[in-house]
Design a protein around this motif. Structure first.
Motif, short mmCIF file in Angstrom:
data_model
loop_
_atom_site.label_atom_id
_atom_site.label_comp_id
_atom_site.label_asym_id
_atom_site.label_seq_id
_atom_site.Cartn_x
_atom_site.Cartn_y
_atom_site.Cartn_z
N ARG A 107 0.81 -1.22 0.00
CA ARG A 107 0.00 0.00 0.00
C ARG A 107 0.85 1.27 0.00
O ARG A 107 0.29 2.38 0.03
N GLU A 108 2.14 1.11 -0.03
CA GLU A 108 3.02 2.28 -0.05
C GLU A 108 2.69 3.16 -1.25
O GLU A 108 2.43 2.67 -2.36
N ARG A 109 2.71 4.46 -1.05
CA ARG A 109 2.34 5.40 -2.11
C ARG A 109 3.55 5.93 -2.88
O ARG A 109 3.39 6.53 -3.94
N GLN A 110 4.73 5.73 -2.36
CA GLN A 110 5.95 6.24 -3.00
C GLN A 110 6.06 5.72 -4.43
O GLN A 110 5.91 4.52 -4.69
N HIS A 111 6.33 6.61 -5.38
CA HIS A 111 6.52 6.27 -6.80
C HIS A 111 5.32 5.50 -7.36
O HIS A 111 5.47 4.66 -8.26
N GLY A 112 4.14 5.79 -6.87
CA GLY A 112 2.95 5.05 -7.30
C GLY A 112 2.60 5.25 -8.76
O GLY A 112 1.95 4.40 -9.37
N GLU A 113 3.06 6.35 -9.36
CA GLU A 113 2.70 6.65 -10.75
C GLU A 113 3.33 5.69 -11.74
O GLU A 113 2.87 5.57 -12.89
N ARG A 114 4.37 4.96 -11.35
CA ARG A 114 5.04 4.05 -12.29
C ARG A 114 4.75 2.58 -11.99
O ARG A 114 5.41 1.69 -12.54
N ILE A 115 3.79 2.29 -11.13
CA ILE A 115 3.48 0.91 -10.77
C ILE A 115 2.42 0.36 -11.71
O ILE A 115 1.31 0.89 -11.79
N PRO A 116 2.72 -0.69 -12.48
CA PRO A 116 1.73 -1.28 -13.39
C PRO A 116 0.50 -1.80 -12.64
O PRO A 116 0.61 -2.38 -11.55
N THR A 130 -4.92 -5.62 -9.02
CA THR A 130 -3.60 -5.86 -8.45
C THR A 130 -2.59 -4.90 -9.06
O THR A 130 -2.69 -4.55 -10.23
N ARG A 131 -1.63 -4.47 -8.26
CA ARG A 131 -0.50 -3.68 -8.76
C ARG A 131 0.77 -4.51 -8.63
O ARG A 131 1.01 -5.14 -7.59
N VAL A 132 1.57 -4.53 -9.68
CA VAL A 132 2.78 -5.36 -9.72
C VAL A 132 3.99 -4.46 -9.89
O VAL A 132 4.01 -3.57 -10.76
N LEU A 133 5.01 -4.67 -9.09
CA LEU A 133 6.20 -3.83 -9.10
C LEU A 133 7.00 -4.01 -10.38
O LEU A 133 7.15 -5.13 -10.87
N PRO A 134 7.56 -2.92 -10.93
CA PRO A 134 8.37 -3.04 -12.14
C PRO A 134 9.83 -3.40 -11.88
O PRO A 134 10.58 -3.68 -12.81
N ILE A 135 10.25 -3.40 -10.60
CA ILE A 135 11.66 -3.63 -10.31
C ILE A 135 11.80 -4.26 -8.93
O ILE A 135 10.97 -4.03 -8.04
N THR A 168 10.41 4.97 -17.97
CA THR A 168 9.51 4.47 -19.02
C THR A 168 8.33 3.69 -18.44
O THR A 168 7.44 3.29 -19.18
N CYS A 169 8.33 3.44 -17.13
CA CYS A 169 7.29 2.61 -16.52
C CYS A 169 6.06 3.43 -16.18
O CYS A 169 6.16 4.59 -15.78
N ASN A 170 4.90 2.82 -16.34
CA ASN A 170 3.63 3.47 -16.00
C ASN A 170 2.60 2.39 -15.67
O ASN A 170 2.94 1.21 -15.60
N GLU A 171 1.35 2.79 -15.50
CA GLU A 171 0.32 1.84 -15.11
C GLU A 171 0.10 0.74 -16.12
O GLU A 171 -0.38 -0.34 -15.77
N ASP A 172 0.43 0.99 -17.38
CA ASP A 172 0.19 -0.01 -18.42
C ASP A 172 1.44 -0.81 -18.79
O ASP A 172 1.40 -1.63 -19.71
N SER A 173 2.56 -0.58 -18.12
CA SER A 173 3.79 -1.30 -18.43
C SER A 173 3.66 -2.77 -18.06
O SER A 173 2.91 -3.13 -17.15
N ARG A 174 4.42 -3.60 -18.78
CA ARG A 174 4.42 -5.04 -18.49
C ARG A 174 5.83 -5.61 -18.45
O ARG A 174 6.01 -6.82 -18.46
N SER A 175 6.84 -4.75 -18.41
CA SER A 175 8.23 -5.23 -18.31
C SER A 175 8.69 -5.11 -16.86
O SER A 175 8.11 -4.37 -16.06
N GLN A 176 9.76 -5.84 -16.53
CA GLN A 176 10.29 -5.81 -15.16
C GLN A 176 11.80 -5.98 -15.19
O GLN A 176 12.35 -6.62 -16.09
N LEU A 177 12.44 -5.42 -14.17
CA LEU A 177 13.88 -5.54 -13.99
C LEU A 177 14.14 -6.09 -12.59
O LEU A 177 13.69 -5.53 -11.59
N LEU A 178 14.84 -7.22 -12.52
CA LEU A 178 15.28 -7.80 -11.25
C LEU A 178 16.80 -7.80 -11.26
O LEU A 178 17.43 -8.21 -12.26
#
Length: 447
Positions: free
Chosen positions: A25-34, A41-46, A354-364
């Motif tokens: 539920r953290e709000r930090q950097h929420g604009e780039r969370i897909p 559900t929201r999924v982290l990009p990194i 480049t990440c936003n709500e519609d992104s589907r890529s991830q970096l680990l």
């Protein structure tokens, strides 16, 4: 997308260990969370993984690599499954290892898990999770399997199961028998998941050598902005007969390369190979530098600094990851190898921009670079710590597990002071090697 990955009894990990990419539920950097709206559900990009040497970071990446290799290829009929169980406990040595994935594929969530020993596959299951219910597509035990009636290849799948070897995954054999209903999950491992070890190179380079391709221009632009001194890459044909490879290797390349496809060679650094008109052609990769008099000079890649070579190896993967509509999952072990901290951070920042709500890529990634452990760059649930206890068992936890950590707190200070674990425990002279480590304040406030 990878939603979660869990595994147990693998190398230094004895208990079930999970890496969850579900956003808190953290709000930090929420604009780039897909956002996966169908599942709310929201999924982290990194996800960035920190820890001392031998803490288990690379072993987690190896778990992903093992699962991917077993799914895509599997062992030969007369070979054991190359699973590596936890060896510092007699009971664990004789127990099978388990791997579980939750994946987003074509906007559907799939849960896939299997349990294996060196001798056989003990269990295997694939579930398709719809918004309100689940479909168990198949559930395999040692000697039986149940298929869901929705699979179009249902009658044929019974035959496929009977032909699946004890040391082979049913998913692997089904795809080899052209069972299309299971292909989306298989393709996620084959086409979306990219793993780069510290000494690996991203293999697909053809767009970056084609001067008419936008990616060629984009890579040259980024190389210039990263202060490498390189303005672009170029390639010069070399007779394949002059390459130090046996005929058997050439035959293998001809069998696996498509016409016009280009890939890096893992032998001599700075060479690629392409199949042109049915013939193998080696390409010597060159870097181009601009002189102060306006002229250009070419250099062999081997003449470049290690950091510049590392950038050249990683940039194609990052550009593929950041491309519009990309569904790549890029896993990089030791991303900071040979790179300046500011350069590593810039690569991560560029991807995240480049990440936003519609992104589907991830970096680990795994790293020792603490410049990346910064809440201005990453959320707490995107930062993970690997640690090893006195029994040699690795553990994994998220910084999001530490409660009441303010968003403006410098978490690096707490980390370096050992308050969160995940750092080398350096012994002083006379200190007891077997004394228990200080307790880690998980699920509590940072001091």
């Amino acid at each position: 997308m990878l939603i979660s990955f869990s595994f147990s009894n693998w190398m230094s990990f004895r208990e079930t260990t999970s890496l969850s990419m579900i956003a808190s539920r953290e709000r930090q950097h929420g604009e780039r969370i897909p956002r996966i709206r169908k599942y709310q559900t929201r999924v982290l990009p990194i996800a960035s993984l920190y820890g001392g040497n031998a803490s288990g970071k690379t072993n987690m990446v190896r778990a992903l690599d093992f699962a991917r290799t077993l799914i895509l290829h599997g062992p030969r009929p007369d070979r054991p499954i190359p699973v590596q169980s936890f060896q510092l406990n007699a009971q664990s040595r004789d127990q099978p290892s388990s791997f579980q994935f939750e994946l987003l594929v074509d906007e559907f969530i799939y849960a896939y898990d299997f349990t294996v020993s060196q001798e056989r596959v003990w269990k295997e299951r694939l579930v398709k999770c719809k918004s309100t219910r689940e479909q168990v597509l198949y559930d395999r035990s040692q000697s039986s399997v149940k298929f869901h009636s929705s699979l179009q290849d249902h009658p044929f799948l019974e035959f496929v199961f009977r032909g699946t070897r004890p040391n082979q995954l049913l998913l692997t054999n089904a795809i080899s028998q052209n069972v299309e209903g299971l292909r989306p999950v298989y393709n996620w491992f084959a086409k979306s998941l990219i793993l780069i070890a510290p000494d690996d190179r991203f293999v697909s380079v053809e767009p970056f050598l084609d001067e008419g391709n936008l990616l060629h221009t984009k890579m040259g632009d980024i190389l210039g902005r990263l202060d490498t001194g390189i303005t672009r890459l170029s390639g010069k044909d070399v007779s394949w007969e002059n390459m130090p490879f046996p005929k058997s290797f050439a035959d293998l390349l001809e069998e696996n390369l498509n016409e016009g496809e280009t890939m890096m060679l893992l032998g001599p650094s700075g060479f690629a190979v392409t199949l042109r008109h049915g013939e193998l052609v080696a390409i010597a990769l060159k870097t181009v530098h601009a002189g102060d008099d306006g002229t250009e000079a070419e250099f062999d890649i081997e003449q470049e600094a290690d950091g510049s070579k590392r950038v050249i190896e990683l940039l194609p993967a990052f550009l593929s990851l950041s491309a519009k509509g990309s569904e790549k999952i890029l896993v990089i072990d030791e991303i900071d190898r040979s790179l300046h901290s500011l350069l590593t951070r810039k690569l991560v920042e560029t991807y995240l921009s480049t990440c936003n709500e519609d992104s589907r890529s991830q970096l680990l990634l795994t790293t020792h670079d603490l410049l990346l452990m910064d809440q201005k760059l990453l959320r707490r649930d995107e930062m993970w710590l690997a640690s090893r206890d006195s029994g040699g068992v690795s553990h994994l936890k998220s910084l999001g597990d530490f409660k009441d950590t303010r968003y403006d707190k410098d978490v690096r200070k707490s980390y370096l002071q050992g308050r969160m674990g995940g750092i080398p425990r350096l012994l002083l002279e006379g200190e007891d090697l077997h004394s228990p480590p200080e307790p880690i304040q998980a699920n509590g406030s940072l001091p």
